[in-house]
Design a protein around this motif. Structure first.
Motif, PDB file in Angstrom:
ATOM      1  N   LYS A 166       0.861  -1.361  -0.045  1.00  0.00           N
ATOM      2  CA  LYS A 166       0.123  -0.091   0.028  1.00  0.00           C
ATOM      3  C   LYS A 166       1.013   1.111   0.131  1.00  0.00           C
ATOM      4  N   GLU A 175      -9.328   5.700  -4.987  1.00  0.00           N
ATOM      5  CA  GLU A 175     -10.418   4.715  -5.034  1.00  0.00           C
ATOM      6  C   GLU A 175     -10.346   3.626  -4.292  1.00  0.00           C
ATOM      7  N   ASN A 176      -9.182   2.868  -4.238  1.00  0.00           N
ATOM      8  CA  ASN A 176      -8.691   1.785  -3.333  1.00  0.00           C
ATOM      9  C   ASN A 176      -7.326   1.828  -3.344  1.00  0.00           C
ATOM     10  N   GLU A 177      -6.629   0.712  -2.556  1.00  0.00           N
ATOM     11  CA  GLU A 177      -5.248   0.769  -2.336  1.00  0.00           C
ATOM     12  C   GLU A 177      -4.366   0.649  -3.623  1.00  0.00           C
ATOM     13  N   LYS A 233      -1.628  -5.155  -7.465  1.00  0.00           N
ATOM     14  CA  LYS A 233      -2.179  -5.197  -6.434  1.00  0.00           C
ATOM     15  C   LYS A 233      -1.247  -5.707  -5.256  1.00  0.00           C
TER      16      LYS A 233
END
Length: 511
Positions: free
Chosen positions: A185, A228-230, A254
């Motif tokens: 992250k 928006e996300n990681e 990811k």
């Protein structure tokens, strides 16, 4: 042993009576009486517990009857009883009196028994299995079913580290997942911030609004990326001539997902930057064009609605325009390719060919094809004039902040493409060809959906009739219900007459 001593004393006493001298007999009688008086004190272990005159045998039979074994084996009692032991002190005296007359015991001594013999008789009445002594364990006839068997404790029940290997593996995997989540992250966040820092000045100089998150009613420039996300970061820009807006999407790997990290070891992948520019209706002519890697072009031609309908030919090589062999071109017509691929555009593409995945210009962009499982739509999908760019981040899945800075020339190419498409206009022949292509696509779509539209119209008519019948049946007044039914019948009759008139007119025209 006591009985033998009494017999010895009695025999001596009898012998003394038969002797010639009475004085000697009196001398032997006194020690014998003393011995008889001392024996009950030293040998009688049960005299304190019993009353005078109480028989020991009777006590054993009555009070300790609960310990008796009714099924005792006489042979077992005989085996367990110890053999009688001879007194060593009486052996010499018996040898001396061996040749003398036999001495018989008096009647008063018949009931006297040795204490050890009584003990043996008492214990012989008890259950041999209930009262066991350690010495009996060594006998070969002892039952082995009563032995205590000590089993070895299983390995999984022992208190050792080996018993917790499953828990150790689970805790280790959980810690590894958490550490990978934090590291992945943070790395994606650093890469996104590095890209924004290097492109911020260029974006702010070309757009009035940079970084609107859409949370407020009024457009406000936040000047930062929207997470928006990681692994996905968005940036919305607007406020430029000939452009409704531009959406920039940073799609990183990811890295926060440990399973995805392990999967990339088998199938490598990379980070991408996708840019979508929506143009105004009057700021783009009617054409469809795409350039990119051969594999990507073949995939887009199958999946994208506009490329599959307006670019039916196979992807062509860009060697004619000086492009690398790894890139190919999809175009609606040759005039569009000549107009888009000018010297500056070719320069951008050639110098950054390894970073370019695809470039897609379309006035009929509607997204991917509608799959057959989802059903055929009854009307043409809504289209918008759109420019799409997909760039690969260098680094082969492990980029650095410097690799993000190297994408700045491609953003300059995006700004140049917006201005280029606004200026590009087709000639008269090209415009007519483009219009014919769009009319052809619309006609094919109508043919494919004609049966479905008829079915939908028939369904609407049936629903309308059903609703009208329900309204008539719900009418409470019989007279009004009758008038409604007659009106419905007249309407149906008129429709039938109109259809018959049309059929007659068609037949007359045919003649």
């Amino acid at each position: 042993m006591v009985s033998k001593g009494v017999m010895d004393i009695s025999s001596r006493y009898t012998f003394a009576l038969k002797g010639p001298t009475m004085h000697r007999a009196h001398l032997l009688l006194i020690p014998a009486l003393l011995v008889l008086l001392a024996l009950p004190v030293s040998r009688g272990r049960y005299n304190d517990d019993f009353d005078d005159g109480e028989d020991i045998t009777d006590f054993d039979d009555n009070d300790f009857a609960e310990f008796e074994d009714m099924n005792d084996d006489p042979a077992a009692e005989a085996e367990t009883a110890p053999p009688p032991r001879a007194s060593p002190s009486s052996q010499p005296e018996e040898e001396e009196d061996e040749d003398e007359a036999t001495v018989e015991l008096d009647d008063g001594l018949d009931g006297f028994e040795d204490s050890e013999t009584q003990d043996q008789d008492i214990y012989s009445k008890y259950d041999q299995d209930e009262f066991e002594v350690p010495g009996d364990m060594d006998k070969p006839g002892h039952s082995m079913k009563d032995r205590l068997i000590i089993h070895t404790v299983p390995a999984h029940l022992q208190n050792s580290w080996e018993s917790y290997y499953m828990e150790i593996l689970m805790v280790t995997g959980l810690l590894a997942y958490i550490m990978n989540y934090l590291i992945g992250k943070n790395k994606n966040s650093r890469l996104a911030q590095a890209w924004f820092n290097s492109h911020r000045e260029l974006l702010e100089s070309n757009f009035a609004l940079v970084g609107d998150d859409g949370t407020s009613k009024d457009a406000v420039s936040t000047g930062k990326l929207n997470q928006e996300n990681e692994h996905i970061y968005n940036l919305w820009c607007s406020g430029r001539v000939c452009c409704e807006g531009m959406l920039i999407q940073l799609k990183f790997l990811k890295r926060q997902d440990l399973l995805n990290v392990l999967a990339r070891m088998m199938r490598p992948a990379g980070d991408q930057v996708q840019i979508k520019v929506t143009l105004n209706e009057d700021d783009m002519d009617t054409f469809v064009f795409a350039v990119g890697t051969k594999k990507t072009m073949a995939k887009l031609q199958k999946e994208m609605q506009d490329l599959s309908e307006f670019c039916g030919d196979k992807p062509k090589s860009g060697a004619k325009y000086g492009l690398p062999d790894s890139l190919s071109i999809l175009s609606e017509m040759g005039e569009v390719t000549d107009g888009v691929m000018d010297n500056k555009m070719v320069h951008y593409i050639t110098n950054h060919a390894e970073k370019i995945e695809s470039i897609h210009f379309s006035d009929q962009f509607s997204g991917p094809k509608v799959m057959q499982e989802e059903g055929q739509p009854l009307k043409l999908p809504e289209t918008k004039k759109t420019l799409l760019f997909t760039f690969n981040v260098p680094g082969k899945g492990n980029p650095s902040p410097k690799d993000m800075d190297s994408l700045l020339p491609l953003m300059n190419m995006v700004i140049y493409s917006i201005d280029k498409v606004k200026k590009l206009r087709l000639n008269r022949e090209g415009k007519m060809k483009a219009d014919r292509n769009r009319a052809r696509v619309e006609e094919n779509f109508l043919k494919q959906t004609h049966a479905q539209r008829q079915e939908a119209a028939q369904t609407r008519r049936e629903e309308k009739k059903r609703a009208e019948k329900e309204r008539i049946m719900n009418e409470e007044d019989p007279e009004r219900q009758r008038r409604l039914e007659e009106a419905a019948q007249r309407r149906d009759q008129k429709k039938i007459e109109k259809k018959q008139m049309k059929m007659k007119q068609i037949k007359v025209k045919a003649m």
